[in-house]
Design a protein around this motif. Sequence first.
Motif, PDB file in Angstrom:
ATOM      1  N   LEU A 161     -11.439  57.049   5.938  1.00  0.00           N
ATOM      2  CA  LEU A 161     -10.353  56.868   6.899  1.00  0.00           C
ATOM      3  C   LEU A 161     -10.990  57.122   8.331  1.00  0.00           C
ATOM      4  N   LEU A 162     -10.409  55.942   9.168  1.00  0.00           N
ATOM      5  CA  LEU A 162     -10.941  56.240  10.588  1.00  0.00           C
ATOM      6  C   LEU A 162      -9.991  56.893  11.467  1.00  0.00           C
ATOM      7  N   TRP A 163      -9.983  57.839  11.961  1.00  0.00           N
ATOM      8  CA  TRP A 163      -8.609  58.374  12.736  1.00  0.00           C
ATOM      9  C   TRP A 163      -9.139  58.335  14.141  1.00  0.00           C
ATOM     10  N   LEU A 164      -8.480  57.676  14.887  1.00  0.00           N
ATOM     11  CA  LEU A 164      -8.408  57.438  16.613  1.00  0.00           C
ATOM     12  C   LEU A 164      -7.307  58.371  17.158  1.00  0.00           C
ATOM     13  N   TYR A 165      -7.794  59.745  17.441  1.00  0.00           N
ATOM     14  CA  TYR A 165      -6.801  60.480  18.206  1.00  0.00           C
ATOM     15  C   TYR A 165      -6.681  60.516  19.866  1.00  0.00           C
ATOM     16  N   ASP A 166      -7.177  59.239  20.170  1.00  0.00           N
ATOM     17  CA  ASP A 166      -6.587  58.812  21.792  1.00  0.00           C
ATOM     18  C   ASP A 166      -7.059  57.399  21.682  1.00  0.00           C
ATOM     19  N   ASP A 167      -6.755  56.871  23.024  1.00  0.00           N
ATOM     20  CA  ASP A 167      -6.693  55.447  23.082  1.00  0.00           C
ATOM     21  C   ASP A 167      -7.569  54.412  22.616  1.00  0.00           C
ATOM     22  N   LEU A 168      -7.404  53.223  22.432  1.00  0.00           N
ATOM     23  CA  LEU A 168      -8.314  52.402  21.828  1.00  0.00           C
ATOM     24  C   LEU A 168      -9.462  51.992  23.101  1.00  0.00           C
ATOM     25  N   SER A 169      -8.763  52.100  24.174  1.00  0.00           N
ATOM     26  CA  SER A 169      -9.702  51.595  25.381  1.00  0.00           C
ATOM     27  C   SER A 169     -10.864  52.737  25.510  1.00  0.00           C
ATOM     28  N   ARG A 170     -10.675  53.916  24.951  1.00  0.00           N
ATOM     29  CA  ARG A 170     -11.675  54.836  25.194  1.00  0.00           C
ATOM     30  C   ARG A 170     -12.901  54.550  23.691  1.00  0.00           C
TER      31      ARG A 170
ATOM     32  N   VAL B  45     -13.437  59.878   9.304  1.00  0.00           N
ATOM     33  CA  VAL B  45     -14.249  60.067  10.536  1.00  0.00           C
ATOM     34  C   VAL B  45     -13.233  60.012  11.746  1.00  0.00           C
ATOM     35  N   ILE B  46     -13.455  60.843  12.767  1.00  0.00           N
ATOM     36  CA  ILE B  46     -12.592  61.109  13.778  1.00  0.00           C
ATOM     37  C   ILE B  46     -13.303  60.647  14.927  1.00  0.00           C
TER      38      ILE B  46
END
Length: 352
Positions: free
Chosen positions: A126-135, A104-105
């Motif tokens: 897998l959880l892929w955060l390809y930008d900031d946690l704050s978003r 999951v992206i």
Amino acid sequence: MSGTGYTVPARGARGTGRAERLFLVSPAFHGYHRSIARAWAAQGFDVTVHCYDAYATVPMKLRNKALLELPQKAGVDRTAARVAWDTERAVAALRAARPDRVLVIKGDSLGEAFWSEVVEAGLPRLLWLYDDLSRHDYSPEFLRAIGPVLSYARSEAEQLAGEGVDAHYLPNGFDPDMALPSVPRRDELVFVGSRYPNRVELLTTLAEAGVPVRAYGRQWSHHPVDRLRTWELTRPALPAERDIPLEEAYAVQAAAAGAINVHGLQAGHAMRTFEVPGMGGLQLVDRADVAEFYEPGEEVLVFEDAEHLVELGRRVVAEPSWGERIREAGRSRSHAEHTFAHRAALAQEWWT
């Protein structure tokens, strides 16, 4: 299939038996899911893609506009309705795909029902955060329960690990196989992206100093349609073009004398950090920590402030041979280390 779902067959080898089925759940943003799907297919997965926020058919578009977008603009909070709709479609797609693993992206509009389906099925994920946690609206408790979590920012991966999350650092990358349109070389600097005050200030300083510069995007464009779409009548007094698709953005940045990369307050490095040099562009970036990936002055150029950017901009326009050496070195480094295929290979060790 097209639109919200499609399948990319395996292109690599993960053993002698049936290729494992990977369910890739992604936002539709800039079509990055296509490049990422190809990278995971090269790892030997049959990849089924579901774009949870893509509304491909006319009835879906009309429903989205009438029931979600217009009420939201009128001040009616429709977040819960969007989450419910996106979750319902994602659960249906998951059941149809019958995967062996799930990637999951972002997943920022997927509700509890989707994650419960994944967990109860016992699927490695897998959880892929390809930008900031704050978003994202994820709590540490949720991330501890759903991990592993891959973050594009080293600092945020370390923060999450300190909170007990099974977190790992996975930088962004680029797709070297994307077919680019033909764009003539221009003796100007370009910026492709959203318009923020710091970016307006930088580009205006360049223009006022006589450095040719052009911006791309609906928030910069002087086109009347874009003014109406953004509810703005005025624009910065800069040469500007309308929105362009990702492949054209790649080509435009590669053809320019230099491509400006402004991160602002982002914790990690945006996709553009790897896209510009990867496609043969000369990158001028505002982050000294790009040295983790490229050698400043040899493979990319780092600017410290607006005046420094003016200095570098003048030189890359006046001395194209100097810029050519840097762009070729950056391209070689990118293809050797920073593609989505490199990231996909790295991530295989983190499955639960």
